[in-house]
Design a protein around this motif. Sequence first.
Motif, PDB file in Angstrom:
ATOM      1  N   ASN A  37       0.844  -1.197   0.000  1.00 48.37           N
ATOM      2  CA  ASN A  37       0.000   0.000   0.000  1.00 48.37           C
ATOM      3  C   ASN A  37       0.875   1.241   0.000  1.00 48.37           C
ATOM      4  O   ASN A  37       1.857   1.322   0.747  1.00 48.37           O
ATOM      5  CB  ASN A  37      -0.919   0.011   1.226  1.00 48.37           C
ATOM      6  N   VAL A  52      -0.207   6.661 -10.546  1.00 43.58           N
ATOM      7  CA  VAL A  52       0.551   5.937  -9.520  1.00 43.58           C
ATOM      8  C   VAL A  52       1.017   4.644 -10.167  1.00 43.58           C
ATOM      9  O   VAL A  52       0.208   3.890 -10.727  1.00 43.58           O
ATOM     10  CB  VAL A  52      -0.310   5.620  -8.280  1.00 43.58           C
ATOM     11  N   TRP A  54       3.450   1.046  -9.778  1.00 48.24           N
ATOM     12  CA  TRP A  54       4.170   0.098  -8.927  1.00 48.24           C
ATOM     13  C   TRP A  54       5.212  -0.637  -9.768  1.00 48.24           C
ATOM     14  O   TRP A  54       4.927  -1.074 -10.894  1.00 48.24           O
ATOM     15  CB  TRP A  54       3.210  -0.929  -8.315  1.00 48.24           C
ATOM     16  N   TYR A  64      -2.058   3.069 -12.040  1.00 49.58           N
ATOM     17  CA  TYR A  64      -3.356   3.703 -11.780  1.00 49.58           C
ATOM     18  C   TYR A  64      -3.329   5.097 -12.392  1.00 49.58           C
ATOM     19  O   TYR A  64      -2.514   5.945 -12.001  1.00 49.58           O
ATOM     20  CB  TYR A  64      -3.620   3.779 -10.284  1.00 49.58           C
ATOM     21  N   THR A  72      -7.171   1.472 -14.093  1.00 47.61           N
ATOM     22  CA  THR A  72      -6.078   0.610 -13.647  1.00 47.61           C
ATOM     23  C   THR A  72      -5.636  -0.322 -14.774  1.00 47.61           C
ATOM     24  O   THR A  72      -6.433  -0.709 -15.647  1.00 47.61           O
ATOM     25  CB  THR A  72      -6.474  -0.239 -12.426  1.00 47.61           C
ATOM     26  N   GLY A  85      -6.005  -4.787  -7.247  1.00 48.29           N
ATOM     27  CA  GLY A  85      -5.581  -3.403  -7.107  1.00 48.29           C
ATOM     28  C   GLY A  85      -6.756  -2.515  -6.744  1.00 48.29           C
ATOM     29  O   GLY A  85      -7.853  -2.674  -7.284  1.00 48.29           O
ATOM     30  N   SER A  86      -6.545  -1.609  -5.800  1.00 50.23           N
ATOM     31  CA  SER A  86      -7.590  -0.689  -5.371  1.00 50.23           C
ATOM     32  C   SER A  86      -6.943   0.661  -5.058  1.00 50.23           C
ATOM     33  O   SER A  86      -6.166   0.780  -4.105  1.00 50.23           O
ATOM     34  CB  SER A  86      -8.315  -1.229  -4.140  1.00 50.23           C
ATOM     35  N   CYS A  87      -7.256   1.685  -5.861  1.00 47.39           N
ATOM     36  CA  CYS A  87      -6.569   2.975  -5.722  1.00 47.39           C
ATOM     37  C   CYS A  87      -7.575   4.129  -5.714  1.00 47.39           C
ATOM     38  O   CYS A  87      -8.684   4.014  -6.246  1.00 47.39           O
ATOM     39  CB  CYS A  87      -5.579   3.180  -6.872  1.00 47.39           C
ATOM     40  N   ASN A  88      -7.152   5.237  -5.115  1.00 46.84           N
ATOM     41  CA  ASN A  88      -7.931   6.469  -5.128  1.00 46.84           C
ATOM     42  C   ASN A  88      -6.975   7.659  -5.093  1.00 46.84           C
ATOM     43  O   ASN A  88      -5.772   7.507  -5.335  1.00 46.84           O
ATOM     44  CB  ASN A  88      -8.937   6.503  -3.966  1.00 46.84           C
ATOM     45  N   SER A  91      -4.410   6.889  -1.863  1.00 47.71           N
ATOM     46  CA  SER A  91      -3.689   5.642  -1.611  1.00 47.71           C
ATOM     47  C   SER A  91      -3.891   4.689  -2.779  1.00 47.71           C
ATOM     48  O   SER A  91      -4.876   4.788  -3.518  1.00 47.71           O
ATOM     49  CB  SER A  91      -4.144   4.980  -0.312  1.00 47.71           C
ATOM     50  N   CYS A  92      -2.947   3.736  -2.894  1.00 48.62           N
ATOM     51  CA  CYS A  92      -3.027   2.741  -3.957  1.00 48.62           C
ATOM     52  C   CYS A  92      -2.509   1.420  -3.398  1.00 48.62           C
ATOM     53  O   CYS A  92      -1.325   1.307  -3.043  1.00 48.62           O
ATOM     54  CB  CYS A  92      -2.191   3.169  -5.157  1.00 48.62           C
ATOM     55  N   CYS A 110       6.951   2.475  -5.274  1.00 46.95           N
ATOM     56  CA  CYS A 110       5.734   3.233  -5.572  1.00 46.95           C
ATOM     57  C   CYS A 110       6.166   4.580  -6.158  1.00 46.95           C
ATOM     58  O   CYS A 110       6.972   5.301  -5.551  1.00 46.95           O
ATOM     59  CB  CYS A 110       4.913   3.449  -4.302  1.00 46.95           C
TER      60      CYS A 110
END
Length: 281
Positions: A37, A52, A54, A64, A72, A85-88, A91-92, A110
């Motif tokens: 994260n 973002v 990775w 993202y 994504t 994957g879960s991003c906003n 945070s990602c 990151c």
Amino acid sequence: MTVLLVFGLFVVIATAHNITFLEVPRYGDPYRDANLNCHYINEKDDPDLHSVKWYRGNHEIFRYTPGQQPPTRTFNSTAGGVTRGSCNQHSCAISVVLPKAINTRISFTCEVSTEGPRFAVVKQTKNLTVAVVLKEDPIITGMPGSVQFGEEVPLNCTTSPAMPPANIVWYVDGKAERREPWMVNHTQVSHPDEFGLRTSWRSLRVRVNTPRGYMAVRCEATQPIWPPFVRSTNATLVVARSPHLSMFTASGINPAVSQVSVLVMTVTLHIFSKYSALSEI
């Protein structure tokens, strides 16, 4: 992050979001996905978030981009891909598959960038070591309720299953157990279980030779990975006092001297009793 770029009479300020915290576990189980994260914030005058990314080593594995549809995207990797994957905007989080090779060290990066025209970038990197670490502290068995001075006590220390297996060292009153130069390692290791994990154990015979009322022992289990993973357990051996010598030992008198004192007192009392009996005749 702020960078001043001067072109003639113009000053262009390129700013990027700040990465406040990068969550990468120090150790990862090869049979479970690792959860990563990246947390970031934007200052008041920062441009909007652009992307973002990775990276696993030097290879991009996830991206993202909130301005695109879908936002994504994952990238194939022979070492193991991204499963979630879960991003906003702040945070990602991603989950990645780890290799099965124990003691493999992987770097995850990151990278956060803001919108143009300068697309300022900030990044952080942390390392993960593939290993099944000890889930519990080692267990010491054979501890008696109390021991006598001069007694030899057999103890055993056992770890939970792990991989790589742990090496065990005993400490008595803060000092590592004495070993001969040819004794490399007396840690015993079990056969692998159904998951390939091994249990370690090591015995110790400690002789009670302390003038104090207790002896401190510690079992320390260390897995040979980088950084080393250590778990330990402490225990105390209570040394019982002899009831006949307690009044002398409590005063700090040598036990040998106290035995002579008891003998002298016994002879004196016997002579005194005999004299008293003769005087009554």
